[in-house]
Design an enzyme around this catalytic site. Structure first.
Site, PDB file in Angstrom:
ATOM      1  NE  ARG A 147      -2.067   2.426   3.789  1.00 18.79           N
ATOM      2  CZ  ARG A 147      -2.032   2.597   4.435  1.00 18.79           C
ATOM      3  NH1 ARG A 147      -3.769   2.586   4.679  1.00 18.79           N
ATOM      4  NH2 ARG A 147      -1.603   2.518   5.034  1.00 18.79           N
ATOM      5  CE1 TYR A 159      -4.994   6.084   8.073  1.00 16.13           C
ATOM      6  CE2 TYR A 159      -4.738   6.229   5.677  1.00 16.13           C
ATOM      7  CZ  TYR A 159      -5.106   5.609   6.508  1.00 16.13           C
ATOM      8  OH  TYR A 159      -5.232   4.273   6.636  1.00 16.13           O
ATOM      9  CG  ASP A 220      -6.873   4.278   2.982  1.00 16.37           C
ATOM     10  OD1 ASP A 220      -7.649   4.360   2.704  1.00 16.37           O
ATOM     11  OD2 ASP A 220      -6.643   3.412   4.271  1.00 16.37           O
ATOM     12  CG  HIS A 222      -8.686   7.504   5.482  1.00 18.09           C
ATOM     13  ND1 HIS A 222      -9.041   7.823   6.433  1.00 18.09           N
ATOM     14  CD2 HIS A 222      -8.530   5.924   5.888  1.00 18.09           C
ATOM     15  CE1 HIS A 222      -8.484   7.424   7.897  1.00 18.09           C
ATOM     16  NE2 HIS A 222      -8.576   5.854   7.517  1.00 18.09           N
ATOM     17  CD  GLU A 246      -8.275   1.136   2.117  1.00 15.25           C
ATOM     18  OE1 GLU A 246      -8.544   1.130   4.058  1.00 15.25           O
ATOM     19  OE2 GLU A 246      -7.286   0.511   2.201  1.00 15.25           O
ATOM     20  CD  GLU A 272     -10.538   1.852   7.304  1.00 15.73           C
ATOM     21  OE1 GLU A 272     -10.684   2.406   7.838  1.00 15.73           O
ATOM     22  OE2 GLU A 272      -9.716   0.882   6.297  1.00 15.73           O
ATOM     23  NE  ARG A 293      -9.685  -1.537   3.392  1.00 11.45           N
ATOM     24  CZ  ARG A 293      -9.040  -2.614   4.230  1.00 11.45           C
ATOM     25  NH1 ARG A 293      -8.699  -3.593   4.687  1.00 11.45           N
ATOM     26  NH2 ARG A 293      -7.853  -1.954   5.566  1.00 11.45           N
ATOM     27  CD  GLU A 349      -5.223  -2.540   6.267  1.00  7.87           C
ATOM     28  OE1 GLU A 349      -3.819  -1.612   7.310  1.00  7.87           O
ATOM     29  OE2 GLU A 349      -6.471  -3.310   6.858  1.00  7.87           O
ATOM     30  CD1 TRP A 412      -7.009  12.549   9.561  1.00  4.16           C
ATOM     31  CD2 TRP A 412      -8.131  10.460   9.883  1.00  4.16           C
ATOM     32  NE1 TRP A 412      -5.940  11.356   9.898  1.00  4.16           N
ATOM     33  CE2 TRP A 412      -6.872  10.311  10.267  1.00  4.16           C
ATOM     34  CE3 TRP A 412      -8.450   9.254  10.527  1.00  4.16           C
ATOM     35  CZ2 TRP A 412      -5.877   9.156  11.257  1.00  4.16           C
ATOM     36  CZ3 TRP A 412      -7.611   8.097  10.906  1.00  4.16           C
ATOM     37  CH2 TRP A 412      -6.370   8.100  11.015  1.00  4.16           C
TER      38      TRP A 412
END
Length: 412
Positions: A147, A159, A220, A222, A246, A272, A293, A349, A412
């Site tokens: 990643r 992040y 990602d 995010h 992602e 996630e 995820r 992951e 975030w």
């Protein structure tokens, strides 16, 4: 096999973890992970005050019945706190059943569908040179998939990027491994989507030029973009053949992913922060994602996440279970057993826990040539050293948050 004792154990070796330990009347113990990063004590209270009293005397073999009882009897359903608490009970029951039968949990789930689990690691850098060094370091550690997270010119802290400035606040733990910084208030970071969208394609062009076309690369986003911004990013990254993009946009608005799909063929991974199969119904049915995820810890445990992944398999959607260091070794073991058994495994992951965490949680998994295996110990293959756990009391910690240049709070 009756549950005789239920303990909620909070420990903070390298970060905060919440563990449920069940003991049966014949002396077997089972562990479950209930860690919810930045809101750990909410789950502790839910377990200790509401769930534990319901477990004493129950038949530990009745995993499905116990899951349905805890879910339906509460009336107020779903959500991360409830589902993390149920997940901890579920994992502990699978652990107990494995120990009672003398078998690893993956055998109880139907046996292994593969010899190991391809895992990806987290490389990051504020500059391309730092990022390249991080990628090489992960390759040296055996990772076959990486990643990529990068700094953005003009932004101080975002992040996923390792930052020496934050090591001290987290007792030496890398920021990208544990962004929940210990202290009374969450850290404030900055964000600019247009700068990010301009910069990211240049980074992936450089990475592909340096490391070639074969290395699987992930990224990602995010949750930080609107649907049309996410579509633009996915399209701009197509030449670099990502394994996945992602969380390209906040997934509460599931219809937004239709717009993203219309504009890009970059594979999408979502979920996630999802907690149940009902969060996934539309995006799986309409094939708006390519990878699920969710973490076992936050999605009702092995019992429920397996149902999500069985549903996803009908649409050729694969697993990509959440597995940073805010998933305890118990939760990671549960993910490995589930991933080894299901047919539609995609990738896992994997961020290595710190030495203090490995001291508290003794683990039987193996990491060989880029592949994970949970091991063949009965149950989940993790034991908790209660004395070691007691040396690391809970420390208040929060995940950061973003503000735009004009002061607006942003995802975030």
């Amino acid at each position: 096999m009756r549950i005789d004792k239920a303990e909620v154990i909070v420990t903070s070796p390298d970060r905060n973890f919440v563990t449920l330990k069940l003991t049966t009347d014949d002396g077997l113990t089972g562990l479950g992970d209930a860690t919810l990063n930045g809101r750990e004590l909410a789950v502790v209270s839910y377990l200790a005050e509401h769930v534990v009293p319901l477990l004493i005397g129950r038949d530990a073999h009745k995993i499905e019945d116990t899951w349905q009882f805890l879910y339906r009897s509460a009336y107020w359903r779903r959500g991360p706190v409830t589902m993390a608490a149920i997940a901890a009970v579920d994992m502990a029951l699978w652990d107990l059943k494995g120990k009672a039968t003398g078998m690893p949990v993956y055998q109880l789930l139907g046996g292994a569908s593969r010899t190991g689990l391809l895992a990806y690691g987290h490389a990051s850098g504020k500059t391309n040179d730092e990022l390249f060094d991080s990628i090489r370091s992960h390759q040296e550690q055996g990772y076959r998939a990486i990643r990529v997270q990068t700094g953005v010119p003009g932004l101080k802290s975002i992040y996923g990027i390792a930052s020496n400035a934050t090591f001290e606040a987290n007792s030496g733990v890398r920021y990208d491994h544990e962004p929940a910084q210990r202290g009374a208030l969450p850290a404030e970071e900055d964000w600019d989507t247009r700068s990010y969208l301009r910069h990211i394609p240049t980074v992936f062009e450089a990475v592909r030029s340096e490391f070639g076309p074969e290395l699987p690369l992930l990224h990602d986003a995010h949750h930080r973009m609107t649907p049309i911004q996410a579509a633009k990013l996915g399209k701009s990254l197509e030449p670099y053949d990502l394994f996945w993009l992602e969380d390209c946009t906040p997934a509460e608005n599931q219809e937004a992913l239709r717009l993203v799909r219309q504009h890009t063929t970059t594979p999408l991974a979502i979920g996630e922060i999802f907690n149940s199969v009902w969060d996934y119904q539309q995006i799986i049915r309409e094939q708006l994602i390519d990878y699920v995820r969710s973490a076992v810890t936050h999605t009702g445990g092995i019992t429920h996440l397996k149902k999500v992944l069985d549903y996803a398999s009908q649409y050729q959607i694969k697993s990509g279970m959440h597995g940073p260091t805010d998933i305890s070794p118990v939760g990671m073991a549960a993910a490995m057993h589930l991933g080894l058994a299901i047919h539609n495994f995609g990738i896992q992951e994997y961020m290595k826990h710190g030495a203090k965490t490995d001291e508290v949680f003794q683990q039987s998994f193996t990491w060989t040539d880029g592949f994970l295996h949970p091991g063949d110990e009965p149950g989940l293959g993790v034991e908790l050293d209660v004395d070691a756990a007691g040396q690391y009391p809970y420390q208040q910690a929060y995940l950061p948050y973003n503000r735009l240049a004009d002061g607006t709070v942003h995802d975030w």
